[in-house]
Design an enzyme around this catalytic site. Structure first.
Site, PDB file in Angstrom:
ATOM      1  N   GLY A 112       0.815  -1.218   0.000  1.00 22.88           N
ATOM      2  CA  GLY A 112       0.000   0.000   0.000  1.00 22.88           C
ATOM      3  C   GLY A 112       0.844   1.262   0.000  1.00 22.88           C
ATOM      4  O   GLY A 112       0.774   2.087  -0.918  1.00 22.88           O
ATOM      5  N   ILE A 113       1.667   1.413   1.034  1.00 27.93           N
ATOM      6  CA  ILE A 113       2.510   2.615   1.127  1.00 27.93           C
ATOM      7  C   ILE A 113       3.575   2.596   0.036  1.00 27.93           C
ATOM      8  O   ILE A 113       3.839   3.613  -0.611  1.00 27.93           O
ATOM      9  CB  ILE A 113       3.156   2.713   2.537  1.00 27.93           C
ATOM     10  CG1 ILE A 113       2.067   2.952   3.598  1.00 27.93           C
ATOM     11  CG2 ILE A 113       4.198   3.815   2.588  1.00 27.93           C
ATOM     12  CD1 ILE A 113       2.571   2.924   5.035  1.00 27.93           C
ATOM     13  N   ASN A 132      11.252   0.187   2.469  1.00 27.33           N
ATOM     14  CA  ASN A 132       9.857   0.283   2.886  1.00 27.33           C
ATOM     15  C   ASN A 132       9.269  -1.081   3.250  1.00 27.33           C
ATOM     16  O   ASN A 132       8.296  -1.155   3.992  1.00 27.33           O
ATOM     17  CB  ASN A 132       9.069   0.952   1.745  1.00 27.33           C
ATOM     18  CG  ASN A 132       7.578   0.799   1.911  1.00 27.33           C
ATOM     19  OD1 ASN A 132       6.986   1.442   2.777  1.00 27.33           O
ATOM     20  ND2 ASN A 132       6.975  -0.067   1.126  1.00 27.33           N
ATOM     21  N   ALA A 133       9.900  -2.155   2.751  1.00 23.18           N
ATOM     22  CA  ALA A 133       9.354  -3.489   3.015  1.00 23.18           C
ATOM     23  C   ALA A 133       9.347  -3.754   4.514  1.00 23.18           C
ATOM     24  O   ALA A 133      10.314  -3.445   5.215  1.00 23.18           O
ATOM     25  CB  ALA A 133      10.181  -4.548   2.300  1.00 23.18           C
ATOM     26  N   GLY A 146       1.372  -5.173  21.512  1.00 26.55           N
ATOM     27  CA  GLY A 146       1.244  -6.335  20.629  1.00 26.55           C
ATOM     28  C   GLY A 146       2.244  -6.329  19.497  1.00 26.55           C
ATOM     29  O   GLY A 146       2.133  -7.102  18.550  1.00 26.55           O
ATOM     30  N   TYR A 149       8.401  -6.197  16.548  1.00 27.71           N
ATOM     31  CA  TYR A 149       8.356  -5.201  15.473  1.00 27.71           C
ATOM     32  C   TYR A 149       8.935  -3.873  15.966  1.00 27.71           C
ATOM     33  O   TYR A 149       9.739  -3.236  15.271  1.00 27.71           O
ATOM     34  CB  TYR A 149       6.904  -5.028  15.035  1.00 27.71           C
ATOM     35  CG  TYR A 149       6.686  -4.163  13.818  1.00 27.71           C
ATOM     36  CD1 TYR A 149       7.053  -4.599  12.552  1.00 27.71           C
ATOM     37  CD2 TYR A 149       6.074  -2.913  13.935  1.00 27.71           C
ATOM     38  CE1 TYR A 149       6.829  -3.812  11.429  1.00 27.71           C
ATOM     39  CE2 TYR A 149       5.840  -2.122  12.824  1.00 27.71           C
ATOM     40  CZ  TYR A 149       6.214  -2.577  11.568  1.00 27.71           C
ATOM     41  OH  TYR A 149       5.984  -1.791  10.466  1.00 27.71           O
ATOM     42  N   PRO A 185       5.533   6.070   9.794  1.00 29.49           N
ATOM     43  CA  PRO A 185       4.082   6.155   9.632  1.00 29.49           C
ATOM     44  C   PRO A 185       3.391   5.814  10.950  1.00 29.49           C
ATOM     45  O   PRO A 185       3.862   4.938  11.679  1.00 29.49           O
ATOM     46  CB  PRO A 185       3.760   5.072   8.595  1.00 29.49           C
ATOM     47  CG  PRO A 185       5.075   4.666   8.001  1.00 29.49           C
ATOM     48  CD  PRO A 185       6.111   4.949   9.051  1.00 29.49           C
TER      49      PRO A 185
END
Lengths: 258, 255
Positions: A23-24, A93-94, A154, A158, A188
């Protein structure tokens, strides 16, 4: 969203966008091409990379590889250099995430996230930077996440990975400033993408979580991919020639770190 | 980068300084009407008005005393009332700030810095909010300093007020986001022009200036143009979801 007039500020620059089929990533590819760049749309999913490149048409070419696979990164970066020209702009970006509380995860899942979000970024920098050093110019933009700045519930692993990406960016901004290479981070906030949908769907009440995100954002809406494309094009180009080592959030005021 | 500011105008507080001048010029190049304020330097303001590109959009300059506590709000109100479609307001005023160590600062110097910067910026911000709300939103940008994040020796009369201004900018971003108002800061490193040039020449030896330059990863001082590009970007639709942020334009110095 912001008009379709050709811009020209990145005329004839060669840009590599990982996760370009997402998307981005797709919004970034379209914006860079509009600014005059030739874009390598890289994604491990061949179908989305090809579809994004085909929709853009001229000045976009799809490359299928997994950034976690070092050999594939090296050969594809070489191929891009041969087919499109020396790389001026790299957009890492991945990204990949699975929503879940830390104590419910195991090392196999950690490794999966670290392979893509950290090893993938290291592989890309290691493969692309030498060419930029030779040219004495380049601009790298790493898409991290507000999870790195404020911690994501959560999203422990990440958040770990994306904080690492910020550290990497600052270290390389120092190491390569004198080579004329700038590196910056864009974070983001919650953005309406397939990744957000998959993160939200891991929650007990997905719609409640999404509404919760929205209510907490001062500008009263969840971000859209096009919101990220403007700042990426700005940081990539000459207007930002004195900006390096910076982290900027695009979150409608949700996070105001620093 | 191309911007679309159709029919709009911008207010630049401190338009006669080196950064303000570059900001006014960049806005005018992008087709905005420009209203700027100055304090002492009327000739510079008039010269700037005359040098802006002719686009058919109005350019105006007003004298504004930021230290005039009772008069500031009314003066700002009158200036803004005269603008067509204001979409962006920039606080770029910078006076010649002394560079003392903390131990040397007098109460009066401290109060002056607070009055000129924190107080004036507050009145500016509070005056702009209802105007931008009534228009369905707009952008506020404050020029601060990278020294709020990484302290530069003898710079507290700049860094402390500017830190307060950054806090106010974030407060407005959070409180007024629902009305479409975005609020951001641009934080330059040391400039070698305008006030920055005077400070470098007056307070630093040439050897010290050279060592400051070498301490900047990109190995040069900031230019007014560098700052103006970021200000105009943040005011534009390209930054439509960017709010509550501070963008350092310092060649990597604060890293």
């Amino acid at each position: 969203m912001h008009g379709t007039e050709r811009d020209g500020s990145l005329e004839n620059q060669v840009a590599v966008v990982t996760g370009g089929g997402g998307g981005i990533g797709g919004a970034i590819c379209r914006r860079l091409v509009r600014a005059g760049a030739v874009v390598a749309v890289c994604d491990r999913d061949e179908a989305t990379a090809t579809a994004t490149a085909a929709a853009i048409g001229r000045n976009a070419k799809a490359y299928q590889f997994d950034i976690a696979d070092r050999a594939a990164v090296i050969s594809n970066v070489e191929r891009i250099g041969t087919e499109l020209g020396p790389i001026d702009i790299l957009i890492n970006n991945a990204a990949f995430d699975i929503y879940g509380r830390f104590l419910e995860t195991d090392p196999d899942r950690w490794r999966l996230l670290i392979d893509i979000n950290v090893m993938g970024a290291l592989n890309m920098h290691h493969a692309v930077l030498p060419g930029m050093v030779t040219k004495k110019s380049g601009s790298i933009i790493n898409m991290a996440s507000d999870a790195a700045r404020v911690g994501g519930f959560g999203e422990a692993v990440y958040s770990t990975c994306k904080s690492g990406l910020i550290g990497l960016t600052k270290a390389l901004a120092r190491e390569h400033a004198r080579d004329g290479i700038r590196l910056n981070v864009v974070c983001p906030g919650p953005t309406d993408t397939p990744l957000l949908t998959s993160v939200v769907s891991g929650h007990r009440e997905p719609e409640k979580l999404r509404e919760n995100f929205r209510r907490n954002i001062p500008m009263g809406r969840i971000g859209v991919p096009d919101d990220l494309a403007g700042i990426v094009a700005f940081l990539a180009g000459a207007e930002a020639s004195f900006i390096t080592g910076q982290v900027i959030s695009v979150s409608g005021g949700l996070t105001m770190a620093g | 980068m191309k911007y679309d500011f159709k029919g709009k105008s911008a207010l630049v507080i401190g338009g006669s300084g080196s950064i303000g001048r570059a900001v006014c010029n960049r806005f005018a190049e992008c087709g905005l009407g420009v209203t700027l304020t100055y304090f002492r330097n009327k000739p510079a303001a008039e010269e700037l008005l005359g040098s802006l590109p002719s686009t058919g959009r109005p350019y105006r300059a007003f004298c504004l005393d930021l230290a005039d506590r009772p008069g500031l709000r009314a003066a700002l109100g009158a200036i803004v009332a005269d603008m067509e479609e204001p979409c962006a307001a920039v606080f770029a005023a910078g006076h010649d700030i002394p560079q003392p160590f903390v131990a040397q600062i007098s109460d009066e110097e401290w109060s002056d810095a607070v009055l000129m910067e924190v107080n004036a910026h507050f009145v500016f911000t509070q005056s702009m909010v209802p105007i931008l709300r009534a228009r369905g939103g707009g952008s506020l940008t404050t020029v601060t300093t990278t020294a709020t994040v990484r302290y530069a020796l003898r710079n507290v009369l700049s860094s402390a007020p500017k830190a307060a201004m950054e806090a106010l900018s974030k407060a407005v971003a959070k409180e007024e986001g629902r009305y479409g108002i975005r609020s951001n800061c641009v934080a330059p490193g040391m400039l070698a022009s305008g006030v920055g040039e005077r400070i470098l020449q007056r307070d630093f030896t040439p050897t010290a200036v050279e060592s400051i330059r070498k301490s900047i990863p990109l190995a040069r001082f900031a230019t007014p143009q560098d700052v103006a590009e970021s200000v105009v970007f943040l005011a534009s639709e390209n930054a439509a979801f960017v709010s509550g942020q501070t963008l350092a334009v310092d060649g990597g110095w604060q890293v």
